[in-house]
Motif scaffolding. Structure first.
Motif, mmCIF file in Angstrom:
data_model
loop_
_atom_site.group_PDB
_atom_site.id
_atom_site.type_symbol
_atom_site.label_atom_id
_atom_site.label_comp_id
_atom_site.label_asym_id
_atom_site.label_seq_id
_atom_site.Cartn_x
_atom_site.Cartn_y
_atom_site.Cartn_z
ATOM 1 N N ALA A 99 8.414 92.195 -11.379
ATOM 2 C CA ALA A 99 7.291 91.451 -11.952
ATOM 3 C C ALA A 99 7.792 90.451 -12.979
ATOM 4 C CB ALA A 99 6.296 92.417 -12.593
ATOM 5 N N ILE A 100 7.329 89.204 -12.865
ATOM 6 C CA ILE A 100 7.765 88.132 -13.751
ATOM 7 C C ILE A 100 6.538 87.452 -14.334
ATOM 8 C CG2 ILE A 100 9.176 86.054 -13.955
ATOM 9 C CD1 ILE A 100 9.450 87.864 -10.756
ATOM 10 N N ARG A 101 6.510 87.369 -15.664
ATOM 11 C CA ARG A 101 5.398 86.677 -16.316
ATOM 12 C C ARG A 101 5.700 85.186 -16.353
ATOM 13 N NH1 ARG A 101 1.012 87.944 -19.757
ATOM 14 N NH2 ARG A 101 1.509 90.160 -19.501
ATOM 15 N N LEU A 102 4.715 84.387 -15.944
ATOM 16 C CA LEU A 102 4.856 82.931 -15.892
ATOM 17 C C LEU A 102 3.845 82.314 -16.848
ATOM 18 C CD1 LEU A 102 4.951 82.635 -11.993
ATOM 19 C CD2 LEU A 102 6.901 82.774 -13.537
ATOM 20 N N THR A 103 4.331 81.573 -17.835
ATOM 21 C CA THR A 103 3.464 80.957 -18.827
ATOM 22 C C THR A 103 3.549 79.441 -18.710
ATOM 23 O OG1 THR A 103 3.788 82.810 -20.345
ATOM 24 C CG2 THR A 103 2.963 80.767 -21.297
ATOM 25 N N GLY A 104 2.380 78.785 -18.644
ATOM 26 C CA GLY A 104 2.333 77.334 -18.503
ATOM 27 C C GLY A 104 1.688 76.939 -17.188
ATOM 28 N N GLY A 105 1.676 75.635 -16.942
ATOM 29 C CA GLY A 105 1.082 75.139 -15.701
ATOM 30 C C GLY A 105 1.832 75.653 -14.491
ATOM 31 N N LEU A 106 1.088 76.048 -13.455
ATOM 32 C CA LEU A 106 1.708 76.608 -12.253
ATOM 33 C C LEU A 106 1.149 75.931 -11.008
ATOM 34 C CD1 LEU A 106 3.544 78.863 -11.039
ATOM 35 C CD2 LEU A 106 1.476 80.258 -10.862
ATOM 36 N N ASP A 107 2.050 75.501 -10.141
ATOM 37 C CA ASP A 107 1.670 74.934 -8.845
ATOM 38 C C ASP A 107 1.723 76.068 -7.821
ATOM 39 O OD1 ASP A 107 1.608 73.699 -6.313
ATOM 40 O OD2 ASP A 107 2.490 71.854 -7.129
#
Length: 294
Positions: free
Chosen positions: A167-175
């Motif tokens: 599991a990876i947390r992604l912060t910010g705009g995501l396409d």
């Protein structure tokens, strides 16, 4: 105790950390402060110097002396495998894991390498053979490790015992579309992630789905689900606990949890028959490159 069972370090605690229900909290135990190089001899030859560096890298230590025992400094079989692979790469010799168990110091291993390279008439009997492409049989057999995992799957039935969640947390705009495409790119790049394991007359074999055909019904599942911080752990556990059907389903799937417009968690779940813990680093590297390209 036999030597291999003697602890490599002792840590004194005022009390053992406990969980809320009174059991030992292993995660809260402090790591032993293992140190190499203290009071040992410095490298005397270029080979010993390189081996000391490789030992320290594998063990995560600042330095290691030529007399430091790899296993007394916290080395174990998995780290030994990684170290031996690096030794083979750097020295170009066919060193085996058992050689490290027999010669667990940089000085001893350097001597073993030199003895192998100074064979009869100066010919090396430990030279690592060149890696070349081989022809594939019409039906690909399973490797021993795959065979073991396939047998356990057959014996237990579909089970999440050998699922590997990441599991990876992604912060910010995501396409999202780029991420979905990047996951497909990585699966197309690595055959292990698009291999099925059917059987005929009880004999399993590998069926590699061609990259251009890794689409329905063999496309990588990529679900987008809503969640919040309170439900996230349970949702991840639920998705990570779904078993794979090895003969008809790719051994990888992805779930993207949307917590907020700029806050997501990407869950990749792989079956151990196609991946392992060491594969996570190249997997994430390739996924990052593919996402950036898209």
């Amino acid at each position: 105790l036999p030597e291999y069972m003697v602890p490599s370090a002792f840590v004194t605690l005022d009390a053992l950390p406990l969980t809320a229900n009174g059991k030992l909290d292993r995660r809260a135990l402090p790591k032993p402060a293992l140190r190499g190089g203290a009071g040992g001899q410095a490298a005397r030859t270029p080979a010993e110097e390189v081996l000391c560096t490789l030992f320290a890298e594998a063990l995560g230590l600042a330095s290691v002396s030529v007399d430091d025992d790899f296993f007394r400094l916290g080395g174990h079989s998995l780290l030994a495998t990684r170290l031996v692979a690096r030794v083979r790469e750097i020295f170009g010799v066919q060193v085996l894991v058992r050689d490290l168990f027999r010669h667990p110091t940089a000085a001893a291993l350097a001597g073993q390498i030199a003895d192998g390279q100074d064979g009869q008439d100066g010919q090396s009997d430990t030279t690592r053979p060149a890696l070349t492409a081989g022809s594939r049989p019409a039906r690909l057999p399973l490797s021993p490790s795959q065979q073991r995992l396939w047998f356990l799957d057959q014996m237990e039935g579909p089970s999440a015992t050998y699922n590997i969640p990441l599991a990876i947390r992604l912060t910010g705009g995501l396409d999202r579309d780029a991420l979905r495409g990047a996951v497909s790119d990585v699966v197309a790049r690595h055959e292990a992630l698009r291999t099925l394991f059917p059987a005929e007359n009880g004999e399993p074999y590998q069926r590699i789905v061609p990259a251009e055909r890794a689409e329905a019904p063999f496309a990588v599942p990529f679900a987008v689900l809503g969640a919040d911080e309170d439900t996230l752990a349970a949702r991840i556990g639920e998705e990570a606990g779904r078993p794979f059907i090895l003969d008809s389903e790719l051994p990888v799937r992805a779930v993207l949890f949307e917590l907020a417009p700029n806050e997501h968690v990407l869950l990749l779940v792989m079956h151990h028959i196609a991946s392992d813990g060491w594969s996570n680093t190249p997997l994430m590297r390739d996924l990052g490159i593919a996402y950036g390209a898209r």
